[in-house]
Design an enzyme around this catalytic site. Structure first.
Site, PDB file in Angstrom:
ATOM      1  NE  ARG A  35      -4.176  -1.866   1.928  1.00  0.00           N
ATOM      2  CZ  ARG A  35      -5.296  -1.904   2.627  1.00  0.00           C
ATOM      3  NH1 ARG A  35      -5.504  -1.023   3.594  1.00  0.00           N
ATOM      4  NH2 ARG A  35      -6.225  -2.801   2.364  1.00  0.00           N
ATOM      5  CE  LYS A 197     -22.083 -14.492   5.791  1.00  0.00           C
ATOM      6  NZ  LYS A 197     -22.376 -13.577   6.926  1.00  0.00           N
ATOM      7  N   GLY A 350      -9.847  -7.975  -1.153  1.00  0.00           N
ATOM      8  CA  GLY A 350      -8.670  -8.421  -0.412  1.00  0.00           C
ATOM      9  C   GLY A 350      -8.338  -9.884  -0.613  1.00  0.00           C
ATOM     10  N   GLY A 373     -13.680  -3.109  -0.016  1.00  0.00           N
ATOM     11  CA  GLY A 373     -15.035  -2.588   0.123  1.00  0.00           C
ATOM     12  C   GLY A 373     -15.344  -1.507  -0.888  1.00  0.00           C
TER      13      GLY A 373
END
Length: 397
Positions: A35, A197, A350, A373
């Protein structure tokens, strides 16, 4: 939306919101500096243009309290090594001492502010706190795509109080690649969606039906779709309450002429454990006492064939429990498929990022998003608060 290249930063105090939320090892050294490396082009550009660099980030989840183990000091140390120049560490991100440190800066100096989430006001998008941060800069640059879906003070509220606001090179690159993938893609456009999910990816799935030509489903979420088709999936993870939703997604895909692919075989086991005894079975033959924990080789072959003519491929979510070797082959096969493709390949999330690096093919992917996200919310068709704030700041001029 302006980028840092569109504004005058020479001799200016440039407040950068970056994402340096990196893992630390037991010795409190940066364990993964990817990062930091991702934002180096933006920082190098600012240094080349004689700016004064003030860096703001969070680390971990301190809950609005000072937690020594979540100090950004180790990050400042590693960034100093990467930039080969001193990155000074501030004791806080606001206050008199910090103002004095900023006032003493010369062009080319770099100051790392302390963890912005040590203050509870950050995650409340508090305007007064944002004003305190804004006092430190003449120009605000958001280069933290991974937190741009968070309505935090250093991401959103601050933009109302700094005269000039712009996107960093990393943020601009993220938006550009996403635009190439979803708004103006070369076709066929294929999306590979996995993970645990349906509920976590429902918004993305529904939005992608308006864009894609092919949709390939993997991971535990495939079980809900399979069960909705009447397939007995044994003890596999299923979201029974979302079976009608899965049916609706498949119905809409049929109506729009979208190729919709589900697994045709699976790697099954009686338990989720590294030492579990595994078997490969056709999807209709999952034993009642077993779980589907990865796509099987026939599915990998089918998916590779489906992606063969794709001009653009988006991948979000693993095909199985790839953290365990016994259930990693489907995900690694998908990684290899993308690596061998001539398509524009964009990977986000991720777990998917980790899988790409585990497969050792990161250099063969066109673009790997830095945001999990945030990437998913873009797939859902949402406008990220951090980007909306930059656009609003742009409209003030």
């Amino acid at each position: 939306m302006k980028t840092i290249k569109d504004v005058d930063i020479a001799d200016k105090r440039v407040f950068f919101r970056v994402d340096f939320n990196v893992p630390l090892d037991p010795n409190r050294k940066v364990a993964d500096d990817s990062r930091l490396v991702a934002v180096l082009p933006t920082l190098d550009y600012a240094l080349q243009h004689n700016a004064k660099l003030i860096l703001s980030s969070h680390l971990g989840r301190p809950g609005g309290k000072i937690v020594a183990e979540m100090s950004l000091a180790p990050v400042a140390e590693r960034l100093s090594q990467l930039l080969q120049r001193k990155v000074k560490m501030a004791p806080d991100c606001i206050g008199t001492v910090v103002k004095t440190l900023v006032a003493d800066m010369k062009p080319g100096d770099i100051l790392m502010l302390e963890n912005v989430r040590f203050h509870p006001e950050e995650q409340k998008n508090d305007d007064a706190f944002a004003r305190s941060l804004a006092e430190l800069g003449d120009v605000y640059v958001n280069d933290a795509f991974a937190v741009s879906h968070r309505p935090d003070a250093s991401v959103v509220a601050i933009t109302a109080h700094v005269p000039l606001c712009a996107a960093g090179l990393l943020l601009a690159k993220e938006i550009d690649y996403f635009d190439k993938a979803m708004s103006h893609p070369k076709r066929p456009l294929a999306a590979v969606v996995g993970g645990a999910k349906v509920s976590g990816k429902l918004g993305a799935l529904e939005n992608m039906l308006a864009h894609v030509d092919k949709l390939l489903i993997g991971g535990a979420m495939a079980n809900t779709f399979l069960k909705s088709r009447g397939v007995a999936v044994g003890k596999s993870k299923v979201e029974d309450d979302l079976i009608p939703v899965a049916e609706a997604v498949m119905k809409k895909a049929r109506e729009k002429g979208i190729e919709f692919h589900l697994p045709v075989d699976a790697v099954v086991a009686g338990k989720l454990a590294p030492d579990a005894e595994t078997t490969i079975v056709p999807i209709q033959n999952i034993p009642a006492d077993a779980m589907a924990l990865d796509i099987g080789p026939q599915t990998s072959e089918l998916y590779a064939k489906a992606l063969g003519d794709a001009a653009t491929i988006i991948w979000n979510g693993p095909m199985g429990v790839f953290e365990m070797d016994s259930f990693s082959r489907g995900t690694l096969a998908m990684a290899k498929c993308l690596a061998d493709s001539n398509a524009l390949t964009i990977v986000g999330g991720g777990d998917t990022d980790a899988a790409i690096h585990k497969a050792g093919i990161a250099d063969k992917i066109t673009y790997i998003s830095t945001g999990g996200g945030a990437f998913l919310e873009l797939l859902e068709g949402k406008i990220l608060p951090g980007i909306a704030a930059l656009q609003h700041a742009d409209s003030r001029k």
